[in-house]
Write a protein that holds these residues in place. Structure first.
Motif, PDB file in Angstrom:
ATOM      1  N   LEU A   1      -9.419 -35.634  38.458  1.00 10.01           N
ATOM      2  CA  LEU A   1      -9.027 -35.689  39.862  1.00 10.01           C
ATOM      3  C   LEU A   1      -8.006 -34.634  40.243  1.00 10.01           C
ATOM      4  CD1 LEU A   1      -9.821 -37.246  42.313  1.00 10.01           C
ATOM      5  CD2 LEU A   1      -8.088 -38.951  41.806  1.00 10.01           C
ATOM      6  N   LEU A   2      -7.315 -34.063  39.240  1.00 12.09           N
ATOM      7  CA  LEU A   2      -6.352 -32.996  39.492  1.00 12.09           C
ATOM      8  C   LEU A   2      -6.791 -31.739  38.744  1.00 12.09           C
ATOM      9  CD1 LEU A   2      -2.887 -34.773  39.195  1.00 12.09           C
ATOM     10  CD2 LEU A   2      -4.173 -34.273  41.257  1.00 12.09           C
ATOM     11  N   PRO A   3      -6.383 -30.556  39.204  1.00 10.64           N
ATOM     12  CA  PRO A   3      -6.729 -29.313  38.485  1.00 10.64           C
ATOM     13  C   PRO A   3      -6.201 -29.346  37.054  1.00 10.64           C
ATOM     14  CG  PRO A   3      -5.825 -28.835  40.659  1.00 10.64           C
ATOM     15  CD  PRO A   3      -5.619 -30.302  40.437  1.00 10.64           C
ATOM     16  N   ASP A   4      -6.856 -28.605  36.176  1.00 11.01           N
ATOM     17  CA  ASP A   4      -6.475 -28.594  34.760  1.00 11.01           C
ATOM     18  C   ASP A   4      -5.043 -28.121  34.540  1.00 11.01           C
ATOM     19  OD1 ASP A   4      -8.987 -29.492  34.065  1.00 11.01           O
ATOM     20  OD2 ASP A   4      -9.799 -27.495  33.706  1.00 11.01           O
ATOM     21  N   TRP A   5      -4.561 -27.247  35.424  1.00 17.00           N
ATOM     22  CA  TRP A   5      -3.223 -26.696  35.220  1.00 17.00           C
ATOM     23  C   TRP A   5      -2.108 -27.667  35.608  1.00 17.00           C
ATOM     24  CZ3 TRP A   5      -1.196 -27.088  39.971  1.00 17.00           C
ATOM     25  CH2 TRP A   5      -2.013 -26.896  41.082  1.00 17.00           C
ATOM     26  N   ALA A   6      -2.459 -28.763  36.271  1.00 18.75           N
ATOM     27  CA  ALA A   6      -1.431 -29.679  36.800  1.00 18.75           C
ATOM     28  C   ALA A   6      -0.945 -30.654  35.732  1.00 18.75           C
ATOM     29  CB  ALA A   6      -1.979 -30.438  38.007  1.00 18.75           C
ATOM     30  N   LEU A   7      -0.576 -30.111  34.559  1.00 15.80           N
ATOM     31  CA  LEU A   7      -0.138 -30.957  33.457  1.00 15.80           C
ATOM     32  C   LEU A   7       1.302 -31.433  33.627  1.00 15.80           C
ATOM     33  CD1 LEU A   7      -1.643 -28.868  30.526  1.00 15.80           C
ATOM     34  CD2 LEU A   7      -2.436 -31.085  31.286  1.00 15.80           C
ATOM     35  N   PHE A   8       2.043 -30.777  34.478  1.00 18.35           N
ATOM     36  CA  PHE A   8       3.469 -31.074  34.588  1.00 18.35           C
ATOM     37  C   PHE A   8       3.748 -32.225  35.546  1.00 18.35           C
ATOM     38  CE2 PHE A   8       2.169 -27.338  36.974  1.00 18.35           C
ATOM     39  CZ  PHE A   8       2.412 -27.723  38.282  1.00 18.35           C
TER      40      PHE A   8
END
Length: 598
Positions: A291-298
């Motif tokens: 549901l969120l972009p892959d880069w949004a790990l933070f």
């Protein structure tokens, strides 16, 4: 003549599918009962009735009898016709098409298997339902063998609503089942935290309202009025982590929104995402991966949506165009909110999650234009932000690999160059983009070979003095495919400088791999090498006292070659280059030779 037949459904087999294959979570029967009750309440509200909706759950125990869970709601109820139509037909929703005659999208359920999930824990389901449409009360008893009975309850007036009784199986082998009060309470909170109706849990004469505090967070307008303390506490309760910072996010349609909590510690790039998602206020998953972009790990998110389609188990969402559009829109919202963060929060965030930010910046030029001053880079002076690095008007140089940085770092420091190590994850992509985006700064990629132009040649007399010995050394070094040259350069304390191109690095690595391979594969690898592979150069520093003493000593040519070869091995080890077989053998032989001289 064709004889049309109907499929027959084996209920025992269906129960096995429900309990062992369809659902990952084994407490889903609680979710299904909550869902049915909530949808019935929604239907009654849409039926234009003025009433106070509630869901009442009780756990009863008596003597040696198995415990029983009772779910009660004051929703629209079912008529006898609806009971026959829906509860006796697998995969036919008890709410029809979930419209109840209107286009309301507040209904959660989709498949007509919800009530049957109770057979996972019970051999018999008893439902008593009074329809708000005709005020008739019916009792339905369904058994795990596929049979059911219906009877009308007359002689007593019942208010509209439904009661479902599920008694625990005698030999239930299901760890963590909900026939224990603490587990039932925890499960009701998990699935029903954000539902609008009051969920009341009764046990041993005591009652508690499960979602009295938490349901308000799903209301978008109320959410933005909540205190920071409450929002952080809600994140801790739902996601199980203590957060310090957050921001609100919302997609373009406004139908998916929520809270983005900043993760207070470093996250591995391959870590699973922790995002809790509620569909029409009903909990779906705490581990949404798409549901969120892959880069949004933070960030960890709590999201509410009414525009996505759940998969059959309702534990995740279909990966379709709607989900892709929501993910893209949420990504834009995240970037916008990061830009609006206070400097103190952004600096702290960058310190913890610089890798995730670099991943995002390497893909998005607009985001990079804003965030680049906060990005940390490795330099000759340690780790510094780009804002600090670019403060001067001087040209800032950067290498494209860690190896290239190591080769020239000493000589670059002596020349007081502003040098960035661009060999770490995402850095070279960011620096290449910035070299084009920043017109007021001079960012330039430098190749180690360029640094050789700054090395001073010896005068003609010095060259003539040492040309013979350098030639002899090069003959000895020919087996190792490296050239030796004598130059003057700073810093003076540096005896050697080992420089090689990308091509010579690749050639070297190819040879090393070939040495550890079988003959067939080795021959294949070596056939890929060019006829005249590029050679690295080992520069001897005539400004260095050690090199001067070595070359002006009374050592024989053979002894001088041994010393230079040892300096070559030292340069390889300092540069973190694995030794080839012939280099390792040469090092051992030369050490033995030196021992004999002592």
């Amino acid at each position: 003549m064709n004889d049309t037949q109907r499929f027959q459904v084996h209920l025992t087999g269906m129960i096995d599918i429900l309990s062992n294959h369809l659902y990952n979570e084994k407490d889903v029967y609680i979710r299904e009962l909550l869902q049915n009750a909530n949808d019935a309440l929604t239907a009654r509200r849409n039926y234009h009735e003025d009433f106070k909706p509630y869901i009442h759950v009780s756990l009863t125990e008596s003597g040696d009898s198995p415990p029983t869970i009772i779910f009660e709601d004051n929703g629209i109820g079912l008529t006898e016709e609806e009971v026959h139509q829906f509860l006796a037909t697998i995969a036919n929703s008890s709410k029809g098409e979930k419209t109840f005659g209107d286009t309301n999208s507040d209904f959660i359920g989709r498949f007509g298997i919800g009530l049957l999930s109770c057979f996972i824990v019970s051999d018999e389901i008893v439902m008593v339902s009074t329809s708000a449409k005709n005020n008739e009360t019916i009792e339905w008893r369904g058994k795990a063998d596929g049979t059911y009975e219906i009877r009308m309850l007359e002689g007593k007036t019942f208010t509209p609503g439904t009661k479902v009784y599920i008694r625990r199986k005698e030999k239930l082998n299901l760890p963590g089942d909900c026939f224990e009060i603490s587990t039932l309470r925890q499960t009701l909170k998990k699935y029903g935290a954000c539902l609008k109706p009051n969920i009341i849990l009764a046990y041993n004469g005591f009652e508690e309202e499960i979602n009295r505090w938490s349901h308000q967070f799903a209301n978008k307008s109320l959410l933005h009025q909540m205190s920071s303390t409450d929002i952080l506490a809600f994140g801790s309760e739902i996601l199980g982590m203590d957060y310090q910072d957050y921001f609100f996010i919302e997609n373009k349609t406004g139908r998916t929104y929520g809270i983005a909590y900043i993760v207070p510690h470093t996250i591995h790039m391959n870590a699973k995402k922790s995002n809790a998602v509620f569909l029409n206020r009903m909990f779906v998953t705490k581990e949404s991966q798409h549901l969120l972009p892959d880069w949004a790990l933070f960030i960890h998110c709590i999201l509410w949506t009414d525009e996505l389609s759940p998969i059959a188990s309702r534990e995740d969402f279909y990966q379709n165009d709607a989900l892709e559009q929501v993910r893209e829109s949420l990504g834009i919202a995240i970037k916008k909110n990061i830009i609006d963060l206070p400097d103190v929060t952004l600096t702290k965030l960058m310190h913890i999650h610089y890798l995730g930010f670099k991943a995002l910046a390497s893909q998005d030029d607009d985001f990079l234009s804003f965030i680049y001053p906060y990005l940390p880079m490795r330099t000759l002076n340690g780790e510094q932000s780009l804002q600090t690095i670019l403060k001067t008007d001087e040209t800032v140089y950067y290498t494209d690999t860690v190896d290239a940085f190591r080769q020239i770092q000493d000589i670059a420091r002596a020349k007081q160059m502003n040098l960035i190590n661009g060999g770490y994850t995402y850095d070279i992509y960011i620096l290449n983009k910035l070299s084009l985006l920043l017109s007021n700064h001079h960012l330039r990629l430098i190749d180690p070979l360029e640094m050789t132009d700054t090395l001073k040649k010896l005068n003609s007399e010095e060259e003539e003095l040492f040309v013979h010995i350098i030639n002899e050394i090069n003959q000895k070094m020919n087996d190792f495919k490296v050239n030796v040259e004598l130059r003057r350069f700073e810093p003076n304390h540096l005896p050697t400088l080992f420089i090689h191109s990308h091509q010579s690095q690749e050639d070297r690595e190819l040879e090393r791999i070939a040495e550890s391979s079988n003959s067939l594969f080795s021959d294949l690898l070596m056939s890929l090498q060019p006829q005249e592979p590029a050679r690295p150069i080992l520069y001897l520093n005539w400004n260095n006292v050690l090199i001067q003493n070595i070359l002006t000593s009374d050592k024989t040519a053979e002894q001088l070659c041994v010393i230079v070869q040892i300096l070559y091995i030292q340069a390889l080890l300092l540069g973190h280059y694995p030794l080839k077989n012939n280099e390792l053998e040469m090092m051992n032989q030369n050490l033995l030779y030196l021992l004999k001289l002592v």
